[in-house]
Design an enzyme around this catalytic site. Structure first.
Site, PDB file in Angstrom:
ATOM      1  N   ASP A   1     -16.979   9.039   9.589  1.00 54.07           N
ATOM      2  CA  ASP A   1     -15.857   8.125   9.373  1.00 54.07           C
ATOM      3  C   ASP A   1     -14.594   8.969   9.291  1.00 54.07           C
ATOM      4  O   ASP A   1     -14.657  10.177   9.033  1.00 54.07           O
ATOM      5  CB  ASP A   1     -16.061   7.354   8.050  1.00 54.07           C
ATOM      6  CG  ASP A   1     -15.261   6.066   7.995  1.00 54.07           C
ATOM      7  OD1 ASP A   1     -15.842   4.984   8.220  1.00 54.07           O
ATOM      8  OD2 ASP A   1     -14.037   6.129   7.734  1.00 54.07           O
TER       9      ASP A   1
ATOM     10  N   ARG B   1       0.827  -1.222   0.000  1.00 54.56           N
ATOM     11  CA  ARG B   1       0.000   0.000   0.000  1.00 54.56           C
ATOM     12  C   ARG B   1       0.857   1.266   0.000  1.00 54.56           C
ATOM     13  O   ARG B   1       0.534   2.239  -0.653  1.00 54.56           O
ATOM     14  CB  ARG B   1      -0.963  -0.009   1.182  1.00 54.56           C
ATOM     15  CG  ARG B   1      -2.269  -0.581   0.758  1.00 54.56           C
ATOM     16  CD  ARG B   1      -3.125  -1.166   1.805  1.00 54.56           C
ATOM     17  NE  ARG B   1      -4.191  -1.888   1.126  1.00 54.56           N
ATOM     18  CZ  ARG B   1      -4.035  -3.058   0.509  1.00 54.56           C
ATOM     19  NH1 ARG B   1      -2.852  -3.632   0.474  1.00 54.56           N
ATOM     20  NH2 ARG B   1      -5.058  -3.639  -0.092  1.00 54.56           N
TER      21      ARG B   1
HETATM   22  C1  SAM Z   1     -15.112  -2.326   8.324  1.00 53.45           C
HETATM   23  S1  SAM Z   1     -15.695  -0.662   8.225  1.00 53.45           S
HETATM   24  C2  SAM Z   1     -17.146  -0.785   9.246  1.00 53.45           C
HETATM   25  C3  SAM Z   1     -18.327  -0.023   8.670  1.00 53.45           C
HETATM   26  C4  SAM Z   1     -19.665  -0.260   9.363  1.00 53.45           C
HETATM   27  N1  SAM Z   1     -19.667   0.226  10.734  1.00 53.45           N
HETATM   28  C5  SAM Z   1     -20.043  -1.717   9.341  1.00 53.45           C
HETATM   29  O1  SAM Z   1     -19.999  -2.378  10.395  1.00 53.45           O
HETATM   30  O2  SAM Z   1     -20.362  -2.242   8.269  1.00 53.45           O
HETATM   31  C6  SAM Z   1     -14.486   0.150   9.275  1.00 53.45           C
HETATM   32  C7  SAM Z   1     -14.432   1.664   9.060  1.00 53.45           C
HETATM   33  O3  SAM Z   1     -13.743   2.246  10.164  1.00 53.45           O
HETATM   34  C8  SAM Z   1     -13.146   3.437   9.691  1.00 53.45           C
HETATM   35  N2  SAM Z   1     -12.130   3.876  10.679  1.00 53.45           N
HETATM   36  C9  SAM Z   1     -10.913   3.343  10.931  1.00 53.45           C
HETATM   37  N3  SAM Z   1     -10.294   4.010  11.915  1.00 53.45           N
HETATM   38  C10 SAM Z   1     -11.145   4.997  12.306  1.00 53.45           C
HETATM   39  C11 SAM Z   1     -11.068   6.024  13.285  1.00 53.45           C
HETATM   40  N4  SAM Z   1     -10.004   6.170  14.081  1.00 53.45           N
HETATM   41  N5  SAM Z   1     -12.125   6.873  13.405  1.00 53.45           N
HETATM   42  C12 SAM Z   1     -13.220   6.739  12.607  1.00 53.45           C
HETATM   43  N6  SAM Z   1     -13.333   5.785  11.657  1.00 53.45           N
HETATM   44  C13 SAM Z   1     -12.315   4.916  11.509  1.00 53.45           C
HETATM   45  C14 SAM Z   1     -12.603   3.045   8.332  1.00 53.45           C
HETATM   46  O4  SAM Z   1     -12.372   4.164   7.524  1.00 53.45           O
HETATM   47  C15 SAM Z   1     -13.714   2.124   7.807  1.00 53.45           C
HETATM   48  O5  SAM Z   1     -14.590   2.835   6.968  1.00 53.45           O
END
Ligand code: SAM
Length: 291
Positions: A154, A47
């Site tokens: 997010d 990445r």
């Molecule tokens: C696997 S997705 C989950 C989405 C949704 N809540 C679900 O369960 O389907 C994880 C998300 O967490 C976000 N993320 C990661 N670190 C974060 C942070 N420190 N604060 C806010 N969002 C974060 C990522 O950008 C990603 O979109």
């Protein structure tokens, strides 16, 4: 005549030394809470190499220097390292719990003039907050008599842009019953689907880093927070920081829903565990008492 050596090589140096790898993982952890270990080195390097090429950087040191001063570069990098996997009606047992139990308890302690505030954080590309909106329209008989605010947040600005655009693939919609797809989406010629404008307008999106108190600070009085499938990427300290921040964002008596592999009991003693027939959720104690 000797050809002059160019100042910069034609192709960037995308090799990453051990100390650079550790420095980068530490940087990403402090910015996001996401933890990468030695076992994921190949993944991280791939990445990083993609970002070095896409940013036109000369190598790791150059990219790293730019991350510190160029907010756009940092946003691209964070997007490259977040896992945005999500889909409509994921873990719908919690949506069932919302309409069978949580909303009754929440409305019992509110006046009609007060909004019900629901927060999907992290919301990734928007499937979760839009699912909450669709679920309420389909399953909560009081939906028209309350002012309901749904917010999706997010850390990843590119995911948020996709959420605001509201265009989804078949894969995102796989769990949504077909009649609901027909009711709330328009099929596009490229095989994807656009969510209705009314539904799109019912969710407000914003960038929030849940481990940054400066970001979560302005958000208060949430009745339910859906914080699903992100804490698995954090270590204990970042999980605790996120839990403390989200605790402050909840109204007294408000609830937090985690993903099915996540447990607040292992993270923070601040919340009461509420075992409902459909789901286990966590409650901020206070006004309105325990569940
Ligand atoms: C696997 S997705 C989950 C989405 C949704 N809540 C679900 O369960 O389907 C994880 C998300 O967490 C976000 N993320 C990661 N670190 C974060 C942070 N420190 N604060 C806010 N969002 C974060 C990522 O950008 C990603 O979109």
């Amino acid at each position: 005549m000797r050809a002059e050596k160019p100042d910069q090589p034609d192709s960037p140096d995308i090799r990453i030394a051990d100390h650079e790898f550790r420095r980068f993982c530490d940087f990403l952890y402090r910015r996001t809470g996401i933890v990468f270990g030695d076992g994921q080195r190949a993944y991280v390097e791939r990445r990083l190499a993609d970002r070095i090429l896409a940013a036109g950087s000369r190598g790791f040191s150059d990219l790293f220097a730019r991350l510190l001063v160029e907010p756009d570069e940092l946003e691209h990098l964070i997007s490259a390292f977040t896992v945005n996997e999500t889909y409509f009606f994921r873990e719908d047992y919690q949506l069932r719990c919302l309409t069978s139990t949580l909303l009754d308890r929440i409305t019992a302690r509110k006046r009609r003039s007060q909004p019900i505030r629901l927060w999907s954080v992290p919301c990734s590309t928007g499937e979760e907050p839009y699912s909450i909106a669709i679920w309420l329209l389909e399953n909560w008989p009081h939906v028209d008599s309350w002012d309901i605010e749904i917010v999706g947040s997010d850390i990843d600005v590119q995911a948020l842009k996709a959420a605001r655009d509201g265009i989804y693939s078949e894969r995102s919609l796989m769990r949504l019953p077909r009649p609901l797809v027909a009711k709330y989406f328009t099929a596009l010629t490229d095989g994807r689907y656009r969510i209705d404008d009314a539904l799109r307008g019912s969710v407000q999106f914003s960038q929030v880093n849940i481990i940054d108190q400066g970001d979560t600070g302005p958000w208060r009085d949430m009745d339910v927070i859906f914080c699903r499938n992100v804490l698995i990427y954090f270590d204990d300290m970042a999980r605790r920081t996120a839990a403390n921040n989200l605790y402050d964002c909840l109204a007294p008596g408000g609830y937090i829903c985690l993903g099915h592999t996540e447990s607040m009991s292992r993270i923070s003693p601040l919340f009461h565990v509420c075992r409902f027939p459909e789901a286990i959720v966590y409650q901020k104690p206070g006004e309105g008492g325990h569940a």
